[in-house]
Motif scaffolding. Structure first.
Motif, PDB file in Angstrom:
ATOM      1  N   GLY A 124       0.783  -1.221   0.000  1.00 20.97           N
ATOM      2  CA  GLY A 124       0.000   0.000   0.000  1.00 20.97           C
ATOM      3  C   GLY A 124       0.820   1.279   0.000  1.00 20.97           C
ATOM      4  O   GLY A 124       0.244   2.368  -0.066  1.00 20.97           O
ATOM      5  N   VAL A 125       2.138   1.187   0.089  1.00 21.84           N
ATOM      6  CA  VAL A 125       3.002   2.367   0.120  1.00 21.84           C
ATOM      7  C   VAL A 125       3.973   2.285  -1.061  1.00 21.84           C
ATOM      8  O   VAL A 125       4.788   1.370  -1.140  1.00 21.84           O
ATOM      9  CB  VAL A 125       3.788   2.483   1.439  1.00 21.84           C
ATOM     10  CG1 VAL A 125       4.670   3.726   1.432  1.00 21.84           C
ATOM     11  CG2 VAL A 125       2.829   2.511   2.621  1.00 21.84           C
ATOM     12  N   ASP A 126       3.870   3.244  -1.971  1.00 25.07           N
ATOM     13  CA  ASP A 126       4.702   3.223  -3.181  1.00 25.07           C
ATOM     14  C   ASP A 126       5.932   4.117  -3.074  1.00 25.07           C
ATOM     15  O   ASP A 126       6.908   3.908  -3.790  1.00 25.07           O
ATOM     16  CB  ASP A 126       3.865   3.670  -4.386  1.00 25.07           C
ATOM     17  CG  ASP A 126       2.735   2.702  -4.694  1.00 25.07           C
ATOM     18  OD1 ASP A 126       2.927   1.487  -4.486  1.00 25.07           O
ATOM     19  OD2 ASP A 126       1.653   3.170  -5.112  1.00 25.07           O
ATOM     20  N   SER A 127       5.864   5.134  -2.215  1.00 20.11           N
ATOM     21  CA  SER A 127       6.996   6.052  -2.093  1.00 20.11           C
ATOM     22  C   SER A 127       7.069   6.576  -0.672  1.00 20.11           C
ATOM     23  O   SER A 127       6.052   6.641   0.038  1.00 20.11           O
ATOM     24  CB  SER A 127       6.863   7.216  -3.078  1.00 20.11           C
ATOM     25  OG  SER A 127       5.697   7.971  -2.806  1.00 20.11           O
ATOM     26  N   LEU A 128       8.268   6.948  -0.268  1.00 14.56           N
ATOM     27  CA  LEU A 128       8.508   7.480   1.071  1.00 14.56           C
ATOM     28  C   LEU A 128       9.558   8.565   1.005  1.00 14.56           C
ATOM     29  O   LEU A 128      10.443   8.548   0.149  1.00 14.56           O
ATOM     30  CB  LEU A 128       9.011   6.375   2.017  1.00 14.56           C
ATOM     31  CG  LEU A 128       8.001   5.385   2.589  1.00 14.56           C
ATOM     32  CD1 LEU A 128       8.752   4.309   3.362  1.00 14.56           C
ATOM     33  CD2 LEU A 128       6.988   6.085   3.496  1.00 14.56           C
ATOM     34  N   ASN A 129       9.465   9.512   1.933  1.00 15.80           N
ATOM     35  CA  ASN A 129      10.526  10.475   2.187  1.00 15.80           C
ATOM     36  C   ASN A 129      11.280  10.040   3.436  1.00 15.80           C
ATOM     37  O   ASN A 129      10.657   9.775   4.477  1.00 15.80           O
ATOM     38  CB  ASN A 129       9.953  11.876   2.412  1.00 15.80           C
ATOM     39  CG  ASN A 129       9.303  12.444   1.170  1.00 15.80           C
ATOM     40  OD1 ASN A 129       9.715  12.157   0.064  1.00 15.80           O
ATOM     41  ND2 ASN A 129       8.280  13.258   1.355  1.00 15.80           N
ATOM     42  N   GLU A 153       6.366  11.828  10.258  1.00 14.88           N
ATOM     43  CA  GLU A 153       6.517  13.285  10.208  1.00 14.88           C
ATOM     44  C   GLU A 153       6.804  13.787   8.794  1.00 14.88           C
ATOM     45  O   GLU A 153       6.305  14.850   8.390  1.00 14.88           O
ATOM     46  CB  GLU A 153       7.644  13.712  11.149  1.00 14.88           C
ATOM     47  CG  GLU A 153       7.915  15.208  11.159  1.00 14.88           C
ATOM     48  CD  GLU A 153       9.080  15.575  12.061  1.00 14.88           C
ATOM     49  OE1 GLU A 153       9.520  16.739  11.990  1.00 14.88           O
ATOM     50  OE2 GLU A 153       9.565  14.699  12.827  1.00 14.88           O
ATOM     51  N   ASP A 154       7.607  13.035   8.031  1.00 15.00           N
ATOM     52  CA  ASP A 154       7.983  13.470   6.688  1.00 15.00           C
ATOM     53  C   ASP A 154       7.105  12.855   5.603  1.00 15.00           C
ATOM     54  O   ASP A 154       7.370  13.054   4.405  1.00 15.00           O
ATOM     55  CB  ASP A 154       9.451  13.109   6.414  1.00 15.00           C
ATOM     56  CG  ASP A 154      10.407  13.910   7.272  1.00 15.00           C
ATOM     57  OD1 ASP A 154      10.186  15.128   7.420  1.00 15.00           O
ATOM     58  OD2 ASP A 154      11.358  13.317   7.814  1.00 15.00           O
ATOM     59  N   ASN A 155       6.081  12.120   6.013  1.00 12.39           N
ATOM     60  CA  ASN A 155       5.202  11.470   5.047  1.00 12.39           C
ATOM     61  C   ASN A 155       3.736  11.700   5.402  1.00 12.39           C
ATOM     62  O   ASN A 155       2.964  10.757   5.591  1.00 12.39           O
ATOM     63  CB  ASN A 155       5.516   9.965   4.988  1.00 12.39           C
ATOM     64  CG  ASN A 155       6.898   9.688   4.444  1.00 12.39           C
ATOM     65  OD1 ASN A 155       7.121   9.646   3.253  1.00 12.39           O
ATOM     66  ND2 ASN A 155       7.858   9.507   5.367  1.00 12.39           N
ATOM     67  N   PRO A 156       3.327  12.974   5.499  1.00 13.85           N
ATOM     68  CA  PRO A 156       1.933  13.255   5.851  1.00 13.85           C
ATOM     69  C   PRO A 156       0.985  12.710   4.779  1.00 13.85           C
ATOM     70  O   PRO A 156       1.262  12.777   3.580  1.00 13.85           O
ATOM     71  CB  PRO A 156       1.886  14.785   5.894  1.00 13.85           C
ATOM     72  CG  PRO A 156       3.029  15.242   5.042  1.00 13.85           C
ATOM     73  CD  PRO A 156       4.093  14.210   5.232  1.00 13.85           C
ATOM     74  N   GLY A 157      -0.118  12.148   5.245  1.00 15.36           N
ATOM     75  CA  GLY A 157      -1.098  11.593   4.330  1.00 15.36           C
ATOM     76  C   GLY A 157      -0.822  10.175   3.896  1.00 15.36           C
ATOM     77  O   GLY A 157      -1.645   9.563   3.206  1.00 15.36           O
ATOM     78  N   MET A 236      10.635  -2.470  -7.552  1.00 17.10           N
ATOM     79  CA  MET A 236      10.530  -2.138  -6.130  1.00 17.10           C
ATOM     80  C   MET A 236      10.289  -0.649  -5.911  1.00 17.10           C
ATOM     81  O   MET A 236      10.631   0.185  -6.745  1.00 17.10           O
ATOM     82  CB  MET A 236      11.802  -2.570  -5.395  1.00 17.10           C
ATOM     83  CG  MET A 236      11.904  -4.067  -5.212  1.00 17.10           C
ATOM     84  SD  MET A 236      13.357  -4.536  -4.230  1.00 17.10           S
ATOM     85  CE  MET A 236      14.676  -4.168  -5.380  1.00 17.10           C
ATOM     86  N   SER A 237       9.713  -0.323  -4.754  1.00 19.74           N
ATOM     87  CA  SER A 237       9.516   1.066  -4.356  1.00 19.74           C
ATOM     88  C   SER A 237      10.829   1.625  -3.823  1.00 19.74           C
ATOM     89  O   SER A 237      11.639   0.900  -3.229  1.00 19.74           O
ATOM     90  CB  SER A 237       8.444   1.164  -3.271  1.00 19.74           C
ATOM     91  OG  SER A 237       7.207   0.667  -3.743  1.00 19.74           O
ATOM     92  N   THR A 238      11.041   2.917  -4.045  1.00 17.46           N
ATOM     93  CA  THR A 238      12.266   3.572  -3.605  1.00 17.46           C
ATOM     94  C   THR A 238      11.944   4.802  -2.763  1.00 17.46           C
ATOM     95  O   THR A 238      10.884   5.412  -2.916  1.00 17.46           O
ATOM     96  CB  THR A 238      13.137   4.001  -4.794  1.00 17.46           C
ATOM     97  OG1 THR A 238      12.417   4.948  -5.588  1.00 17.46           O
ATOM     98  CG2 THR A 238      13.519   2.802  -5.653  1.00 17.46           C
ATOM     99  N   ALA A 239      12.864   5.172  -1.893  1.00 17.81           N
ATOM    100  CA  ALA A 239      12.695   6.344  -1.028  1.00 17.81           C
ATOM    101  C   ALA A 239      13.359   7.561  -1.642  1.00 17.81           C
ATOM    102  O   ALA A 239      14.435   7.460  -2.262  1.00 17.81           O
ATOM    103  CB  ALA A 239      13.287   6.066   0.351  1.00 17.81           C
ATOM    104  N   ALA A 240      12.721   8.721  -1.462  1.00 22.84           N
ATOM    105  CA  ALA A 240      13.365   9.998  -1.743  1.00 22.84           C
ATOM    106  C   ALA A 240      14.161  10.394  -0.506  1.00 22.84           C
ATOM    107  O   ALA A 240      13.686  10.250   0.630  1.00 22.84           O
ATOM    108  CB  ALA A 240      12.325  11.061  -2.085  1.00 22.84           C
TER     109      ALA A 240
END
Length: 355
Positions: A124-129, A153-157, A236-240
């Motif tokens: 359910g999570v495709d991207s993250l900060n 904190e860095d991923n509101p919503g 795969m999903s990757t983080a910013a």
């Protein structure tokens, strides 16, 4: 352990329908050439080897992706003609290599510039900060759940689940690990209490060999997170990654190349050594700071003219405009800056034989 050899069907493994580009004045080696080392450049090396074999049907080039530490050891021991390594030779390794190099220096030649991606598997999570300090605490085992307030904190919503985080790290000595831990040491401050190292500096939660091993482990485990050279991302999903004044920058080869272009060469190298001092702690806007530079490590003097000629021929293709373009098309890497590429070709031309 993966061995790459050019041979029947090797071009079919490449994504493009057309053969990779080669220069019109390509020098074809006669006989066999062997290399070993970095798994981070495995996909790039496959491209270079396949392209070279298509153009030079009498040549055989072998590359064994055993990891950077193993590659440097095999090169110093004289078991292979060149090494691929995600970190340059250390001073003591330079000294050890002199006997293997007929009394001449070995040289570090940066051939492959690519981001190190932080990959994760979270339904359910495709991207993250992720800020450097948060990333450091995750891999140091001090943030253990995906819904931790510091991540939120860095991923509101973003609907972060109460799922255990499983960091996947390298089981083998790795230049990718050394670059990743160098970034954490430079950017995360006190949140990362370990020195940069090619060996993972704390007891692992889960460990895997090679970039492909980490990619497979992350893909197969809900809640897993790892670090891989960017051509191993797949689906795969990757983080910013956060830096500067709250900016988060996603995985991008051009953003990584900006870091390399601004990095000075390491002091103390000889005329043809081009080891770089990467500024992992940069806060320049638009830069992706977790960057990997893979070096091709070669002797300036080989025991025989034939061995020197084979090394010159293949590395001449690796550092050519066509070779860099072929790797970029296949792996998403950033071609080397033109000025650096010219210096590397000068270094390759200086490779000769003892006596």
């Amino acid at each position: 352990m993966v061995a790459l050899a050019t041979g029947c069907g090797s071009d079919n493994a490449l994504r493009g329908e057309e053969p990779p580009p080669v220069p019109g004045d390509l020098a074809c080696l006669d006989g066999a050439l062997s290399g070993a080392g970095s798994s981070a450049q495995e996909n790039a090396m496959h491209t270079w080897v396949a392209a070279y074999q298509i153009a030079c049907s009498d040549a055989l080039v072998l590359y064994d992706a055993i990891g950077s530490g193993g590659g440097r050891s095999q090169f110093i021991d004289g078991a292979v003609d060149f090494a691929g390594s995600d970190s340059a030779l250390e001073p003591e390794e330079h000294q050890d290599a002199r006997e293997r190099c007929s009394g001449a220096p070995a040289v570090n030649l940066p051939g492959y510039v690519v981001p190190i991606a932080v990959v994760f598997h979270l339904e359910g999570v495709d991207s993250l900060n992720l800020r450097p300090a948060v990333l450091a605490k995750i891999f140091d085992g001090r943030i253990t759940r995906w819904n931790d307030p510091e991540i939120a904190e860095d991923n509101p919503g973003t609907d972060l689940p109460d799922t255990r985080i499983t960091p996947v790290t390298r089981s083998d000595e790795s230049g990718t690990t050394e670059n990743f831990t160098s970034y954490l040491a430079a950017a995360a401050g006190d949140a990362w209490p370990h020195e940069p190292s090619g060996n993972w500096p704390r007891p692992p939660v889960e460990a895997a060999q090679g970039n492909s091993g980490i990619a497979e482990a992350v893909e197969s485990a809900q809640g897993a997170i790892g670090y891989v050279e960017a051509s191993h991302i797949g689906s795969m999903s990757t983080a910013a990654i956060g830096h500067g004044d709250g900016e988060f920058v996603g995985v991008d080869p051009e953003a990584a190349a900006r870091v390399v272009a601004a990095s000075p060469e390491r002091e103390g190298g000889g005329e043809h050594d081009h080891a770089l001092e990467i500024d992992y702690g940069t806060t320049e806007p638009g830069t992706y700071p977790i960057v990997l530079v893979t070096y091709e490590i070669a002797c300036l003097r080989y025991p025989t003219p034939e061995e020197a000629e084979r090394v010159r021929a293949f590395l001449g293709y690796v550092f050519s405009e066509a070779g860099q373009r072929a790797a970029a098309q296949e792996t998403g890497s950033a071609p080397l800056p033109e000025g650096l590429r010219a210096d590397l070709l000068d270094a390759v031309a200086a490779i000769g034989a003892a006596g």
